[in-house]
Write a protein that holds these residues in place. Sequence first.
Motif, PDB file in Angstrom:
ATOM      1  N   THR A 162       0.836  -1.422   0.080  1.00  0.00           N
ATOM      2  CA  THR A 162       0.079  -0.095   0.421  1.00  0.00           C
ATOM      3  C   THR A 162       1.146   0.740  -0.363  1.00  0.00           C
ATOM      4  N   GLY A 163       2.104   1.169   0.790  1.00  0.00           N
ATOM      5  CA  GLY A 163       2.893   2.357   0.710  1.00  0.00           C
ATOM      6  C   GLY A 163       4.548   2.492  -0.036  1.00  0.00           C
ATOM      7  N   HIS A 164       4.028   1.738  -1.605  1.00  0.00           N
ATOM      8  CA  HIS A 164       5.040   1.336  -2.180  1.00  0.00           C
ATOM      9  C   HIS A 164       5.519   3.012  -2.649  1.00  0.00           C
ATOM     10  N   ARG A 165       4.098   3.847  -2.703  1.00  0.00           N
ATOM     11  CA  ARG A 165       4.815   5.062  -2.825  1.00  0.00           C
ATOM     12  C   ARG A 165       6.572   5.271  -2.015  1.00  0.00           C
ATOM     13  N   LEU A 166       6.052   4.949  -1.181  1.00  0.00           N
ATOM     14  CA  LEU A 166       7.207   5.973   0.427  1.00  0.00           C
ATOM     15  C   LEU A 166       8.451   5.265  -0.583  1.00  0.00           C
ATOM     16  N   LEU A 167       8.569   4.063  -1.402  1.00  0.00           N
ATOM     17  CA  LEU A 167      10.293   3.904  -1.721  1.00  0.00           C
ATOM     18  C   LEU A 167      10.285   4.148  -3.046  1.00  0.00           C
ATOM     19  N   GLU A 168       9.201   5.245  -3.616  1.00  0.00           N
ATOM     20  CA  GLU A 168       9.573   6.165  -4.766  1.00  0.00           C
ATOM     21  C   GLU A 168      10.152   6.836  -4.665  1.00  0.00           C
ATOM     22  N   GLY A 169      10.454   7.478  -4.123  1.00  0.00           N
ATOM     23  CA  GLY A 169      10.339   9.170  -3.575  1.00  0.00           C
ATOM     24  C   GLY A 169       9.163   9.904  -2.924  1.00  0.00           C
ATOM     25  N   TYR A 170       8.626  10.228  -2.131  1.00  0.00           N
ATOM     26  CA  TYR A 170       7.727  10.956  -1.534  1.00  0.00           C
ATOM     27  C   TYR A 170       7.540  12.419  -1.037  1.00  0.00           C
ATOM     28  N   ARG A 171       7.214  13.128  -1.511  1.00  0.00           N
ATOM     29  CA  ARG A 171       7.242  14.519  -1.304  1.00  0.00           C
ATOM     30  C   ARG A 171       8.400  14.963  -0.340  1.00  0.00           C
ATOM     31  N   GLY A 172       9.494  14.929  -1.890  1.00  0.00           N
ATOM     32  CA  GLY A 172      10.544  15.286  -1.449  1.00  0.00           C
ATOM     33  C   GLY A 172      11.358  14.370  -0.649  1.00  0.00           C
ATOM     34  N   SER A 173      11.635  13.396  -0.565  1.00  0.00           N
ATOM     35  CA  SER A 173      12.228  11.884   0.241  1.00  0.00           C
ATOM     36  C   SER A 173      12.719  11.520  -1.042  1.00  0.00           C
ATOM     37  N   ASP A 174      13.823  10.918  -0.994  1.00  0.00           N
ATOM     38  CA  ASP A 174      14.764  10.330  -2.002  1.00  0.00           C
ATOM     39  C   ASP A 174      14.019   8.655  -2.167  1.00  0.00           C
ATOM     40  N   PRO A 175      14.092   8.750  -3.216  1.00  0.00           N
ATOM     41  CA  PRO A 175      13.712   7.233  -3.951  1.00  0.00           C
ATOM     42  C   PRO A 175      14.781   6.143  -3.231  1.00  0.00           C
ATOM     43  N   VAL A 176      14.388   4.987  -2.895  1.00  0.00           N
ATOM     44  CA  VAL A 176      15.145   3.696  -2.476  1.00  0.00           C
ATOM     45  C   VAL A 176      15.433   3.062  -4.024  1.00  0.00           C
ATOM     46  N   ASP A 177      16.772   2.182  -3.195  1.00  0.00           N
ATOM     47  CA  ASP A 177      17.305   2.031  -5.020  1.00  0.00           C
ATOM     48  C   ASP A 177      16.861   0.255  -4.935  1.00  0.00           C
ATOM     49  N   LEU A 178      15.692   0.472  -5.821  1.00  0.00           N
ATOM     50  CA  LEU A 178      14.737  -0.547  -6.478  1.00  0.00           C
ATOM     51  C   LEU A 178      16.452  -2.161  -6.375  1.00  0.00           C
ATOM     52  N   ASP A 179      16.938  -1.915  -7.344  1.00  0.00           N
ATOM     53  CA  ASP A 179      17.951  -2.630  -7.604  1.00  0.00           C
ATOM     54  C   ASP A 179      18.847  -3.231  -6.636  1.00  0.00           C
ATOM     55  N   ALA A 180      18.865  -2.532  -5.483  1.00  0.00           N
ATOM     56  CA  ALA A 180      19.957  -3.269  -4.583  1.00  0.00           C
ATOM     57  C   ALA A 180      18.076  -4.045  -3.524  1.00  0.00           C
ATOM     58  N   LEU A 181      17.505  -3.265  -3.681  1.00  0.00           N
ATOM     59  CA  LEU A 181      16.419  -4.020  -2.768  1.00  0.00           C
ATOM     60  C   LEU A 181      16.073  -5.675  -3.439  1.00  0.00           C
ATOM     61  N   SER A 182      15.720  -4.925  -4.521  1.00  0.00           N
ATOM     62  CA  SER A 182      15.901  -6.711  -4.964  1.00  0.00           C
ATOM     63  C   SER A 182      16.621  -7.444  -5.234  1.00  0.00           C
ATOM     64  N   GLU A 183      18.266  -7.144  -5.085  1.00  0.00           N
ATOM     65  CA  GLU A 183      18.975  -8.070  -5.221  1.00  0.00           C
ATOM     66  C   GLU A 183      18.629  -8.812  -3.722  1.00  0.00           C
TER      67      GLU A 183
END
Length: 150
Positions: free
Chosen positions: A85-106
């Motif tokens: 539900t909160g996937h937008r937090l991982l994409e960068g939300y309201r000025g926060s940086d997105p997370v490295d999805l490749d690093a999360l996947s690895e």
Amino acid sequence: TGISDARGLREAMDRFARLDGYGGTLVEESVQGLELVAGAKVDEQFGPVILLGIGGTGVEIYQDTVIRMAPLEPRDVTSMVNGLTGHRLLEGYRGSDPVDLDALSETLVTFSSLVMDMADRMESADLNPLICSLDRCVAADARILLATAG
């Protein structure tokens, strides 16, 4: 709060050294980023399953988690992220940086592989918190509960 300077570190080490049974200390950097939780258990019906969720102080309140059967592939991790539900937090939300999805996947694919290798010897495992930032994911704490003999 953390230890912010060399003096504070020395004082803390001196306190620890006076404790009965003290055997040493491992000092690590303080990591900043989005707190996630990753977990695994060996389900009687489905075998090893992997959980990904939004972590932090609200993890029990929001219960925003997804589960997939192991082993995971990168496309499974993408599906898991999109299922939060909160996937937008991982994409960068309201000025926060997105997370490295490749690093999360690895990280999750490697965790899944470990779980598969240990499935006959473990009950559960947790990476909590798993702290992800713009350039990496770090398991700040981990626990593996071994299966009881019998």
